[in-house]
Design an enzyme around this catalytic site. Sequence first.
Site: not given
Length: 758
Positions: A445-447, A644
């Site tokens: 997942t991206d931040k 994501a």
Amino acid sequence: MAIDPICGMTVKEDTSFKVRKNGQEHYFCSSHCKEKFLSAAQVTENIKQSSSAKLTYTCPMHPEIRQDHPGDCPKCGMHLEPFNLTGEENEDQQETRSLSRKFWIGLTLAVPLVLLVVGEMILALRIESVIPRRLIPFIQFVLATPIVLWTGWMFFVKGWQSVVNKSLNMFTLIALGVGAAYGYSAIVTFFPHIFPEPLKRMGKIDLYFEAAAVITVLIILGQLLEAKARSQTGQAIKALLGLAAKNAHLVSNGEEKEVPIDSIQKGDILRVRPGEKIPLDGVIIEGKSSVDESMISGEPMPVEKNTGDRVIGATVNQTGTFMMRTEKVGAETLLSQIVHMVAEAQRSRAPIQKLADTISGYFVPIVVLISVLTFIVWANWGPDPKLAYAIVNAIAVLIIACPCALGLATPMSIMVGVGRGAQAGILIKNAEAIEKSEKITHVLTDKTGTLTEGKPKVTACIPDKGWNEQFLLSVAASIEQSSEHPLARAIIDYAKEKNVKIEFVQDFESVTGGGIKGNLRGQIIILGKQKFIEDQKIHLPDNLRKESVQLQEKAQTVVWVAVDQKIVGIIGISDPIKKTAPQAIQALHKMGIKVIMLTGDNHKTAEAIAKELGIDDVRAELEPKTKQEIVKQFKSDGAVVMMAGDGINDAPALAQAEVGVAMGTGTDVAIESAGITLVKGDLNGIVKALSLSRGVMKNIRQNLFFAFIYNILGVPIAAGVLYPFFGILLSPIIAGAAMAFSSVNVVGNSLRLKGIEL
């Protein structure tokens, strides 16, 4: 006198800067413009040659199949797709339009055909009082023939190809089942006297024109939905290309002119003003500014740029004007490289191998063999008339094996499941995303914008001794209202939430990369970073220094505020974690899934957020290409990856992963690159999507069971295995009823997904 075709300047007819091309003479103001004209002419010629070149068509399921013209895959029967992007949209549109036309024409003819059959079956309608009984078979023949032999002709072609290429598939069954039902009914219509009396019911032999027609229309509908899904695969690339600037301000010989981006060459000097997109990749040679690079890095905070710093095309200039020298054009730019990565990842992602196709690989030859054996046995050892019994029983085998329920098994579950997901804010692009989601082992997942809000907010407001929060916010918001910096908006919004008075500041001064100054009611206000405040010879209290360090350890940006050379307090600004993120990550861990953060942000910020959320692993300061490579690495190690994200920097990784999940609050590029979009940008949507996929796949397997159980039980009976013992034969009409009943079970079971808990 003449006009320079490049810069538009009026020039003398100087032969030193003259070019003769296509019978025309062109004059230029300088050798630079002359060279640019020749380069542009060559590019145009290359484009013409490229557009005239033949496309290569390939099968998405079997990439080794390639040819120079459109058609169907000889192995699986799928429609071949263009390998390169040129003309892809037109090909997809043509296929979709063709299937749509066939579906609606087929449906228009199938409705009266079904009503005619129903009218015969229901005596209350007294259809024979309107239409003579002897004409009904011929009317059915007239209605069914265009459906089967025109709209469904491609199924017979694909079925024949599957036989020729020794690769039996779903289209083999469709061609056999539909062909058997239609051919048998046509023979009955024109040669009823060749059939024995026991086959006649109420003085006539049953026809199956409506079965052949309805099966054809339903399968055409499935093909149409599949074609529409495929046509969407190019939308991510279109969205990426739409981010690029269309024009640039070219500075040449002291003059500035707006020119198309395609005419820019390496080494050209461009002027970029506040609010404009940076045209191409290059380096600043004069001026300074802050640039929003969130589309590339994912970092919401703007990046300060000074002379000598590099800038990236399609990012947004915010506060200052600067001059840049172009260093990369065309395919060399970072945006073009990202486009290439997304296109390649989409191409390399093999479409899902449906369980139905796997079963059909075994089922089709078995059914064909049973039908042939049935014909042989009855033709040699059956009662008289042997040939008639042999034909009828062999056809009964093929009809009961016709994949009507099998054709509905997957699409019905997908249709209902996708609708249920939409109700929960989960938009699913295709069936592939659902099936692969069931097997996910790692969520990457991206931040920014995924785990966090993606928008800077004030998360701490600490006044020094002798001051209060109300005064600190009032002073900070008053001076920030004249600033264009994104952090300024965070402070102003927070002040408004607290109903703090915001006043007008005079003598406002902004120092790029440092802070701001101003005069508020005769008091000198200074606001900025710690170093900027220290450069103003202002003493920093020890207690606030400690608070500042603690805030920075929590990934917050600290802004210092001073009034008349005295510190009033500090304000902490950060990208806050979404409230639902901790709960979602806990749920993923309970499902046995590992969570890894991939971010373009710095290590310190990333590790602080990862620690707070309990994330398994974190990779920081990543470029878009690096994210994609990490996804590839996890996949090569055997992981089934869900990615994501919400930004352009996530697009290549979203396309590379088995399943890409985009936040609906993010960019169009991310949404188009992903197989699943979470409308609310809520990470809990991933948990719901995984639960939905497991429910849908379980439902599909149940449907396949219903689709085949009647075949497994009915085929032997249709072949006549019970006739020697009990005198029982499964006539084609009963075979058709069994086929229809299995379809009813499939539809009913699929509708249960409407109530699945997410």
